[in-house]
Write a protein that holds these residues in place. Structure first.
Motif, short mmCIF file in Angstrom:
data_model
loop_
_atom_site.label_atom_id
_atom_site.label_comp_id
_atom_site.label_asym_id
_atom_site.label_seq_id
_atom_site.Cartn_x
_atom_site.Cartn_y
_atom_site.Cartn_z
N SER A 76 -12.26 -3.84 -2.36
CA SER A 76 -12.25 -5.24 -2.79
C SER A 76 -12.80 -6.04 -1.62
O SER A 76 -12.17 -6.10 -0.55
CB SER A 76 -10.83 -5.69 -3.14
N GLU A 111 -5.96 -9.79 -5.78
CA GLU A 111 -4.64 -9.48 -5.22
C GLU A 111 -3.54 -10.16 -6.04
O GLU A 111 -2.50 -9.56 -6.33
CB GLU A 111 -4.58 -9.93 -3.76
N ILE A 114 -3.10 -8.30 -9.40
CA ILE A 114 -2.37 -7.04 -9.24
C ILE A 114 -0.87 -7.30 -9.14
O ILE A 114 -0.05 -6.59 -9.74
CB ILE A 114 -2.90 -6.28 -8.01
N CYS A 121 -1.69 0.36 -7.90
CA CYS A 121 -3.02 0.93 -7.68
C CYS A 121 -3.27 1.19 -6.19
O CYS A 121 -4.40 1.12 -5.73
CB CYS A 121 -4.10 0.02 -8.26
N TYR A 123 -2.73 -0.49 -3.52
CA TYR A 123 -3.44 -1.62 -2.91
C TYR A 123 -3.04 -1.77 -1.45
O TYR A 123 -1.85 -1.79 -1.10
CB TYR A 123 -3.09 -2.90 -3.67
N ARG A 125 -4.18 -4.23 1.92
CA ARG A 125 -4.98 -5.35 2.43
C ARG A 125 -5.00 -5.28 3.97
O ARG A 125 -4.14 -5.83 4.64
CB ARG A 125 -4.40 -6.68 1.94
N ALA A 183 -9.86 -5.40 0.99
CA ALA A 183 -8.73 -4.53 0.70
C ALA A 183 -9.24 -3.24 0.09
O ALA A 183 -10.40 -3.13 -0.33
CB ALA A 183 -7.75 -5.22 -0.25
N LEU A 185 -8.14 0.03 -2.72
CA LEU A 185 -7.27 0.34 -3.86
C LEU A 185 -7.77 1.59 -4.57
O LEU A 185 -8.80 2.15 -4.24
CB LEU A 185 -7.21 -0.86 -4.82
N LEU A 190 -6.24 0.94 -11.19
CA LEU A 190 -6.41 -0.48 -11.48
C LEU A 190 -6.94 -0.69 -12.89
O LEU A 190 -6.40 -1.50 -13.66
CB LEU A 190 -7.34 -1.13 -10.47
N SER A 378 -13.56 -6.72 -6.91
CA SER A 378 -12.95 -8.05 -7.05
C SER A 378 -13.86 -9.00 -7.82
O SER A 378 -13.40 -9.82 -8.63
CB SER A 378 -12.61 -8.64 -5.68
#
Length: 441
Positions: A76, A111, A114, A121, A123, A125, A183, A185, A190, A378
């Motif tokens: 992302s 973000e 999610i 997923c 994630y 960051r 980020a 993921l 997702l 994203s």
């Protein structure tokens, strides 16, 4: 039910396959969305959130997340087009800054999505680094930092060689740019989480329902076994849009490939450091992108961007690219010589001739989104909100973005298409090879 094998590690990891029924009758819908990837599912979700009374139908030729949404590297990120410098050259400073603001918002908004939909997923960051490994890449990195400073862009920091290697240890690193707006993921998790969210809101998703034609004037979408009469239609097909003549001349499928290692041992992780767990790309034209997965494998992709004559859509493996990526991997991390590579896959991304995305309409009732340029995790999810606003005739800062209803440069037919794309690729490859030959003295 039909299953698919060897498409990507991500899809294998969750056991992805066909789990929904195909369309086998003639139905009606307020909105018919073609494509059950990030763009299509996000558009469906936002339409239902804004207008719960709408009947929203999604048609997918294979299964949810079959294409790039289930095969990408899981970054992302805020990158728009190819490079910031090229975007400034082609579109000017004002539009470059506008694009960056849209992409930064996209990273933040994904973000938020999610968290809002409680999607597991993997994630993380932690930001990302763009590394320079030779003088040419270093020069490019400095240009990008200078351009970002001139535009007043936030979240970008220049790292010296020592700090860069403290984060991830590669003998090839000279300097890096750190971007806090990034980020990592698990893309297949997702996209499947988005599908479940859409269905919980009342969206109907049909798999194994390949669209064979669209009657624009009557707004009828035909599949192999049924049809949808809709008030509005959305092409959320990106690289898989070439079946439709109006979109075939606007974008092409460009292939990127990936290799994946076995899980690293604790000793190997300690040797690399990789703290924090940033995503990494280099400053080449045909960049490498790489990261740690949730189970501590290293995913590496890029190095080349291939176009196949006449735009086929299922060149999912390429043994030459696999060998090249493994060679490049060992150049970056020679300390991992002997590591096993367990997976290799690839797929098409959507590219426009002027190398930036586009959201537009074929007529008043038919919208499309194309040209994510391989940076769509994203971006495409945020585009779903934008498309929902456009369909419902709402106005926002998103609906004023300059890529909305812009004039795309049309692609010529074959063989001139192949010749045009090859000329661009050859120039970019030549520039990368020049950089690779340069040695620091």
């Amino acid at each position: 039910m039909k299953t698919y094998e060897n498409l990507s590690f991500w899809q294998e990891d969750i056991g992805a396959g066909v789990t929904r029924q195909p369309l086998t009758e003639n139905i009606r819908a307020d909105v018919c969305i073609i494509g059950a990837g990030f763009t299509g599912l996000s558009t469906a979700i936002h339409l239902k959130e804004k207008r719960p009374d709408l009947n929203v139908t999604v048609l997918e030729a294979d299964f949810v997340g079959y294409g790039a949404s289930g095969r990408n590297a899981g970054f992302s990120m805020r990158l728009f087009g190819v490079t910031m410098e090229l975007t400034m050259l082609l579109h000017g400073k004002k539009k470059t800054k506008e694009a960056d603001a849209y992409l930064v918002d996209a990273v933040e908004y994904l973000e938020e999505m999610i968290k809002r939909y409680d999607i597991d997923c993997n994630y993380e960051r932690n930001g990302m680094m763009t590394v320079a490994t030779n003088r040419k890449e270093l020069k490019q990195l400095y240009k990008e930092i200078k351009a970002a400073s001139e535009l007043g862009l936030e979240g970008l920091t220049l790292l010296d060689g020592e700090r860069t290697k403290q984060i991830v240890h590669s003998p090839t690193y000279l300097n890096a740019r750190f971007d806090e707006y990034a980020a990592l993921l698990h893309p297949a998790k997702l996209v499947n989480g988005l599908a479940k969210t859409a269905e919980s809101l009342g969206v109907t998703i049909y798999e194994q329902s390949k669209v064979i034609d669209v009657h624009e004037n009557d707004r009828i979408v035909l599949t192999e076994a049924g049809s949808v009469q809709a008030e509005k239609i959305v092409f959320a097909t990106n690289a898989y849009s070439s079946f439709y003549p109006a979109l075939d001349k606007k974008q092409i499928p460009i292939y990127t490939y990936i290799v994946l290692t076995e899980p690293l041992t604790e000793a190997q992780l300690k040797e690399l450091r990789w703290e924090p767990r940033v995503g990494i790309e280099d400053a080449r034209n045909f960049l490498h992108y790489y990261r740690l997965t949730h189970d501590n494998r290293i995913l590496l992709g890029g190095s080349e961007a291939l176009y196949y004559y006449d735009s086929p859509l299922h060149e999912n493996r390429n043994e030459r690219m696999k060998a090249l990526l493994i060679e490049d991997f060992l150049d970056i991390f020679p300390q991992l010589k002997g590591i096993k590579f367990t997976h290799h896959w690839g797929g098409p991304i959507s590219a426009t001739l002027d190398l930036i995305p586009s959201i537009g309409r074929i007529n008043d009732d038919i919208w499309y989104s194309i040209g994510c340029m391989g940076h769509g995790v994203s971006f495409t999810n945020y585009n779903g909100l934008t498309l929902a606003e456009l369909i419902l005739e709402e106005r926002s800062k998103r609906t004023e973005f300059f890529i909305i209803n812009r004039r795309e440069i049309p692609l010529p037919p074959e063989p001139f298409r192949y010749m045009t794309v090859s000329a661009i690729r050859n120039y970019l490859r030549y520039e990368d090879k020049k950089g690779k030959k340069e040695k620091l003295r």
